[in-house]
Design a protein around this motif. Structure first.
Motif, PDB file in Angstrom:
ATOM      1  N   ILE A  69      -3.680   6.019 -15.202  1.00 37.60           N
ATOM      2  CA  ILE A  69      -2.771   4.926 -14.893  1.00 37.60           C
ATOM      3  C   ILE A  69      -3.212   4.360 -13.548  1.00 37.60           C
ATOM      4  CG2 ILE A  69      -0.403   4.335 -14.288  1.00 37.60           C
ATOM      5  CD1 ILE A  69       0.441   6.783 -16.044  1.00 37.60           C
ATOM      6  N   VAL A  70      -3.414   3.057 -13.472  1.00 34.34           N
ATOM      7  CA  VAL A  70      -3.885   2.453 -12.222  1.00 34.34           C
ATOM      8  C   VAL A  70      -2.750   1.656 -11.586  1.00 34.34           C
ATOM      9  CG1 VAL A  70      -5.590   0.972 -11.135  1.00 34.34           C
ATOM     10  CG2 VAL A  70      -6.217   2.321 -13.148  1.00 34.34           C
ATOM     11  N   LEU A  71      -2.412   2.029 -10.358  1.00 37.93           N
ATOM     12  CA  LEU A  71      -1.366   1.330  -9.614  1.00 37.93           C
ATOM     13  C   LEU A  71      -2.038   0.400  -8.609  1.00 37.93           C
ATOM     14  CD1 LEU A  71       0.946   4.392  -8.811  1.00 37.93           C
ATOM     15  CD2 LEU A  71       0.914   2.960 -10.850  1.00 37.93           C
ATOM     16  N   VAL A  72      -1.723  -0.867  -8.675  1.00 34.49           N
ATOM     17  CA  VAL A  72      -2.389  -1.853  -7.830  1.00 34.49           C
ATOM     18  C   VAL A  72      -1.384  -2.463  -6.855  1.00 34.49           C
ATOM     19  CG1 VAL A  72      -3.671  -4.029  -7.816  1.00 34.49           C
ATOM     20  CG2 VAL A  72      -4.053  -2.372  -9.664  1.00 34.49           C
ATOM     21  N   GLN A 116       0.838  -1.211   0.000  1.00 33.58           N
ATOM     22  CA  GLN A 116       0.000   0.000   0.000  1.00 33.58           C
ATOM     23  C   GLN A 116       0.870   1.257   0.000  1.00 33.58           C
ATOM     24  OE1 GLN A 116      -3.387  -0.144   2.674  1.00 33.58           O
ATOM     25  NE2 GLN A 116      -3.433   2.073   2.867  1.00 33.58           N
ATOM     26  N   ALA A 117       1.943   1.231   0.770  1.00 31.46           N
ATOM     27  CA  ALA A 117       2.854   2.377   0.774  1.00 31.46           C
ATOM     28  C   ALA A 117       3.503   2.538  -0.606  1.00 31.46           C
ATOM     29  CB  ALA A 117       3.917   2.196   1.856  1.00 31.46           C
ATOM     30  N   SER A 118       3.883   1.434  -1.235  1.00 34.89           N
ATOM     31  CA  SER A 118       4.526   1.500  -2.557  1.00 34.89           C
ATOM     32  C   SER A 118       3.642   2.171  -3.601  1.00 34.89           C
ATOM     33  CB  SER A 118       4.879   0.090  -3.061  1.00 34.89           C
ATOM     34  OG  SER A 118       5.977  -0.435  -2.361  1.00 34.89           O
ATOM     35  N   LEU A 167      -4.733   1.768  -6.091  1.00 28.28           N
ATOM     36  CA  LEU A 167      -5.812   0.941  -5.541  1.00 28.28           C
ATOM     37  C   LEU A 167      -5.212  -0.214  -4.744  1.00 28.28           C
ATOM     38  CD1 LEU A 167      -8.248   0.707  -8.633  1.00 28.28           C
ATOM     39  CD2 LEU A 167      -8.412   2.262  -6.682  1.00 28.28           C
ATOM     40  N   THR A 168      -5.734  -0.410  -3.539  1.00 27.16           N
ATOM     41  CA  THR A 168      -5.304  -1.547  -2.721  1.00 27.16           C
ATOM     42  C   THR A 168      -5.988  -2.820  -3.218  1.00 27.16           C
ATOM     43  OG1 THR A 168      -7.136  -1.251  -1.208  1.00 27.16           O
ATOM     44  CG2 THR A 168      -5.119  -0.032  -0.699  1.00 27.16           C
ATOM     45  N   GLY A 169      -5.644  -3.936  -2.596  1.00 25.34           N
ATOM     46  CA  GLY A 169      -6.258  -5.212  -2.954  1.00 25.34           C
ATOM     47  C   GLY A 169      -7.768  -5.191  -2.833  1.00 25.34           C
TER      48      GLY A 169
END
Lengths: 402, 402
Positions: A130-133, A75-77, A95-97
């Motif tokens: 751009i979606v960061l997961v 989550q921090a990343s 977005l988190t899990g």
């Protein structure tokens, strides 16, 4: 519009400099007009630091709480990477899990992915973000946080690639791709342009720890094309897919696994059920068996040798000795001064002479073979631990040149 | 069954030793038969470390991503505390802001709590589990993570106490309660057994930073009894509630605020709208004004003095100078060599002579008063910075003895 999934591991996001470098790779893909979904691991060392904090308080914490703790790393990343992309003026959202709907079963610490409810993800992509997961994490039916096991970010990436029907799932690492051998030890090691899923799985099992096996298995099942490439050097990596080109080399790599011990039971009765009893007691202790060889012993008895990981050797011997009367054998012998050397190649079994070439290489180097095991796409030999590196070099030179 | 809410701050969970000590406090409350909900802050330094990491990448990160980042701190705390409680054999579960249904608006970084959908929380309490809740964080209507501002874990605790109709909301700190003055500087400072919400709010505003003001305001609105007490020493703290005992002291404390600067505009026209224009331009720059005094100047003009925090002084002067023509004044003067000293007490205004006693104390010590401001329950004076500590000591001695 094409969509690609990119995955970056912990060393790729270890510090601000690395994060900025990765941000440029993401920006490049986005600016080529692609929809981009990026899966990130925790920053290098973060997970180990969190585990150390946990163990200081409780040597056996519940896996549920461990997952709550460890999931903070990814989550921090994603938040940090989002901030880096913001400085480039790019639209981005992390977005988190649970936010991405990465639904898993409830096996905390090693959950299996059941599906991705990607409404939010798709809505964000439709807005050209751009979606960061956050990799490695999901949510179960109780709305609890789960993690899918170490190295699981590869699997997160493939699961998203499946869900979104991605063109390709790119796994960025600190190597340039999959090599025929360890490039640090074998000057002649060559980077492969392509490799099949099955070859990749065999190589991963053998200790070439570039890709997490679960991810390759999932990619194979759903036909997701993967690429293993470097986040440091801008050049094509190795494509992992179902069928490779006709001119594909007979073998795709040589690998060594030193975490191996051999146990031999001597003087087993030659009657039905002996092997069953023996491996049942080992399975009850959750001991994984690798190679198994049965040979004929003296006086109508059989000998069975098998290999386990070194950490399991003592437990395996103990449980076999406790059950000596049930199994029925005369002696037990063990060694951990061995290593497994393997060659992998999809076309191997249809190419007569591959095994002979391998054995010849070992013979030329005067290396003794303790056990041999073969599968459709793999030949493994057990050799003395001290001969392992020489074995790899000799075999590699035989197939790929010095 | 009675229910209590406990809140522990960052220094109370800073390391394994602190976490174990807090675990025993929680265990004690639980073993007395109470249902226990615990709100935790991030481990000391964690939030600052995360902010530093963010700023290294982006000096102006979006607040949305900042909240994703910062909320990991409290999440780690609840997991670690859960593990510590597991070693005591207690049933425990940790819940993040979104898991506990802490619904907020979308003001990332400083969200307001709209309500708590506490189904999960109540279900866990019905199973007699200790519930650990991540403070400071919530979720908005987009399913995004929000944070409710620094010090917001106090507010989280009160919001849960309201929702669950708790007997009491205990805020554990590193001090034993609310004192009549700073016990480190005033040997005669006394711990208060009780204090009203309003007095607490005034003291908090004045820099006695024990309780976050928003939390006390919420507690007042819903009549939640709070207690400020030490996590290091096992003794009763200070109860914060609506009405205190009749024998309540006239004033409940003396406080000093050194983060203050005074700005004076001289020669303002004596006509309607002048003050409005002046404070409008300051408000547009989000500059908070504290004390305002207007006095009659020469030649039918007015002078207006006001105080701001020191960090805002330069900005305030700049914007006032830019708007000199619009506001209409002749001179501007500033000083930051001042401090504000205040006494607070609910019964003050109905006790004639309190103000006189305060001024007498300052006169006896030959301390000059630059400005005076009064409210229902507070009297503040501005004094020279170098006189501030002497002022506090003199006033405290006058009301409470040496």
């Amino acid at each position: 519009m094409g969509l690609i999934v990119q995955k970056f591991g912990g060393s790729s996001v270890a510090d601000a400099e690395s994060i900025r470098r990765v941000a440029w790779i993401i920006a490049e893909a986005y600016s080529e007009g692609k929809n981009v979904v990026v899966v990130l691991s925790a920053q290098a060392d973060t997970t180990d630091d969190l585990i150390a904090k946990a163990k200081e308080l409780n040597p056996n914490p519940s896996m549920r709480e461990m997952d709550v703790l460890l999931s903070t790393g990814e989550q921090a990343s994603i938040a940090l990477m989002a901030m880096a992309l913001e400085t480039l003026g790019l639209p981005v959202v992390s977005l988190t899990g649970w936010q991405v709907g990465m639904n898993t079963d409830s096996s905390y610490g090693s959950a299996r992915i059941k599906g991705v409810s990607a409404e939010r993800l798709k809505a964000e992509l439709d807005r050209r973000r751009i979606v960061l997961v956050a990799g490695f994490q999901g949510i179960n039916k109780f709305d609890d946080i789960t993690t899918i096991g170490r190295g699981g970010s590869d699997t997160t990436a493939v699961a998203l690639a499946v869900t979104l029907n991605a063109e390709i799932c790119r796994i960025y690492t600190d190597v340039e791709g999959i090599f025929t051998g360890d490039p640090n030890k074998l000057p002649g090691a060559k980077k492969l342009d392509e490799i099949t899923y099955d070859e990749m799985i065999e190589l991963a099992t053998l200790g070439a720890q570039v890709l997490h096996n679960r991810s390759v298995e999932m990619a194979k099942r759903y036909g997701v094309k993967m690429e293993v490439l470097s986040s440091l050097v801008r050049k094509p990596g190795t494509i992992v897919k179902g069928v490779t080109k006709m001119e594909h080399m007979k073998i795709s790599g040589v690998a060594k696994d030193s975490d191996i011990a051999r146990i031999a039971l001597v003087g087993l009765k030659d009657e039905p059920g002996v092997a069953f009893k023996m491996f049942r007691v080992l399975a009850n202790e959750k001991i994984n068996i690798d190679i198994i060889l049965q040979s004929i012993g003296r006086n109508n008895t059989n000998d069975i040798s098998f290999t386990v990981s070194r950490s399991d050797m003592e437990k395996a011997v103990n449980v076999l000795e406790e059950n000596k009367d049930i199994i029925g054998y005369t002696d037990i012998s063990t060694t951990d001064k061995i290593a497994k050397v393997s060659i992998v190649g999809a076309g191997m079994m249809s190419s007569p002479g591959v095994a002979a070439m391998m054995f010849e290489a070992l013979y030329d180097s005067k290396i003794n073979i303790a056990m041999i095991s073969t599968s459709e796409i793999k030949i493994s030999v057990l050799v003395d631990e001290n001969d392992a590196d020489r074995s790899v070099a000799a075999i590699h030179a035989k197939f790929f040149g010095a």
